[in-house]
Design an enzyme around this catalytic site. Structure first.
Site, PDB file in Angstrom:
ATOM      1  N   TYR A  13      26.096 -19.839  20.059  1.00  0.00           N
ATOM      2  CA  TYR A  13      27.287 -18.982  20.026  1.00  0.00           C
ATOM      3  C   TYR A  13      28.402 -19.709  20.766  1.00  0.00           C
ATOM      4  O   TYR A  13      28.415 -19.776  21.990  1.00  0.00           O
ATOM      5  CB  TYR A  13      26.931 -17.640  20.672  1.00  0.00           C
ATOM      6  CG  TYR A  13      28.047 -16.609  20.754  1.00  0.00           C
ATOM      7  CD1 TYR A  13      29.285 -16.790  20.146  1.00  0.00           C
ATOM      8  CD2 TYR A  13      27.843 -15.421  21.452  1.00  0.00           C
ATOM      9  CE1 TYR A  13      30.282 -15.840  20.231  1.00  0.00           C
ATOM     10  CE2 TYR A  13      28.831 -14.457  21.550  1.00  0.00           C
ATOM     11  CZ  TYR A  13      30.050 -14.676  20.941  1.00  0.00           C
ATOM     12  OH  TYR A  13      31.038 -13.716  21.042  1.00  0.00           O
ATOM     13  N   LYS A  35      27.507 -19.645  15.526  1.00  0.00           N
ATOM     14  CA  LYS A  35      28.551 -18.621  15.479  1.00  0.00           C
ATOM     15  C   LYS A  35      29.768 -19.261  16.108  1.00  0.00           C
ATOM     16  O   LYS A  35      29.834 -19.455  17.316  1.00  0.00           O
ATOM     17  CB  LYS A  35      28.144 -17.363  16.239  1.00  0.00           C
ATOM     18  CG  LYS A  35      29.215 -16.273  16.273  1.00  0.00           C
ATOM     19  CD  LYS A  35      28.761 -15.083  17.122  1.00  0.00           C
ATOM     20  CE  LYS A  35      29.717 -13.912  17.069  1.00  0.00           C
ATOM     21  NZ  LYS A  35      31.037 -14.143  17.639  1.00  0.00           N
TER      22      LYS A  35
END
Length: 308
Positions: free
Chosen positions: A142, A172
């Site tokens: 992330y 992400k």
């Protein structure tokens, strides 16, 4: 959930519902799942991330939320991704083991952001220690440098990452650096990584350079509209896709000027879905009544290309 199904398209970064006194409210998760599927046509979720106030929750709360999303998402959602990042490596590892035990579709980890990694090797060492606790679960990094302050380029991070983290599946990517994203996609075509973009107002730009999908808070309440944008892009009808992106941007530009964050997202979700999302946790404070009135009026005033 749907084991083996490729992660693509929209992923809702879920809000954490809370009671008026600030406790997590598990009782509405079932309704939340049904709303996402039936009203927004969104069948993937990212739980306990930024929008979900994950770093403001304790370990037990995060586990309870993960369990409820996995339980309620069974046979309804395609993917339930659990964010297990924390400042403490042992806490990350504990959450990763828990996510694996309850049958989460995947786990994701944010870079530690108080005592920060300063280079690729330090960051990969941290991520590897977490991923290894869930050796059968797909792993996502992330990347959100505006919040973490960790600016290690993802292009650099991905070089040889499969050798260190065999379960690595993608990123992400919550940053506006489309050059970095483009290099990631261009250099890793053979790996078939998933690149999920996290800046909702710029999604169309990311799709144009090859992003597989998106994780974002707006897909909680603009998921159906954004899915129509994805369909238009795939045709391709770029003029129609741009209309959807411009209108999403018009709403976000309006609310950002009013002051827009997790607390305000909770308020928007409450009035759009009818599900009480409750207050945020301190240090965040409730959206003002003025914000709610203005945001609702703005959203209601938008004329979408599909006529709704």
């Amino acid at each position: 959930m749907t084991p083996g199904k490729k992660l693509q398209g929209l992923v809702a970064a879920t809000v954490t519902p809370m009671t008026p006194d600030g406790q997590i409210n598990l009782s509405v998760i079932r309704q939340y799942v049904d709303y996402l599927v039936s009203e927004q046509n969104v069948k993937n979720v990212f739980v306990n991330g930024t929008t979900g106030e994950g770093l403001s929750l304790n370990i037990q709360e995060r586990k309870q939320l993960a369990e409820e999303w996995v339980c309620q998402g069974k046979d309804k959602l395609d993917h339930v991704i659990i964010h297990v990042g924390a400042l403490s490596l042992p806490e990350c590892q504990e959450l990763a083991r828990h996510a694996a035990a309850i049958g989460a579709s995947a786990i994701a980890v944010i870079a530690p952001f108080f005592l920060k990694p300063t280079n690729k090797d330090e960051l990969i060492a941290f991520l590897q220690k977490v991923a290894s606790e869930a050796p059968a679960v797909p792993f996502y990094y992330y990347h959100i440098p505006p919040l973490t302050g960790v600016t290690i380029r993802v292009e650099e991070l991905l070089d040889g990452i499969k050798e260190r983290i065999p379960t690595f599946q993608g990123v992400k990517f919550s940053d506006t650096d489309l050059l970095d994203l483009a290099q990631c996609i261009n250099k890793n075509e053979r790996e078939q990584f998933a690149f999920l973009y996290g800046v909702d107002e710029q999604l169309l730009s990311a799709l144009a350079i090859g992003a597989n999908g998106a994780v974002g808070s707006t897909y909680n309440y603009l998921g159906r509209k954004t899915n129509l944008m994805l369909q238009a892009f795939a045709k391709p009808d770029l003029a129609l896709a741009r209309k959807y992106q411009f209108l999403t941007g018009e709403f976000l530009n309006f609310v950002i000027k009013l002051g827009f964050g997790v607390a305000q997202t909770k308020a928007v979700m409450t009035f759009v879905s009818g599900i009480p999302m409750g207050p945020p946790r301190l240090p965040l404070v409730d959206a003002s009544e003025e914000f709610i009135i203005k945001a609702k009026a703005k959203l209601d005033s938008i004329v979408w290309p599909d006529g709704d």
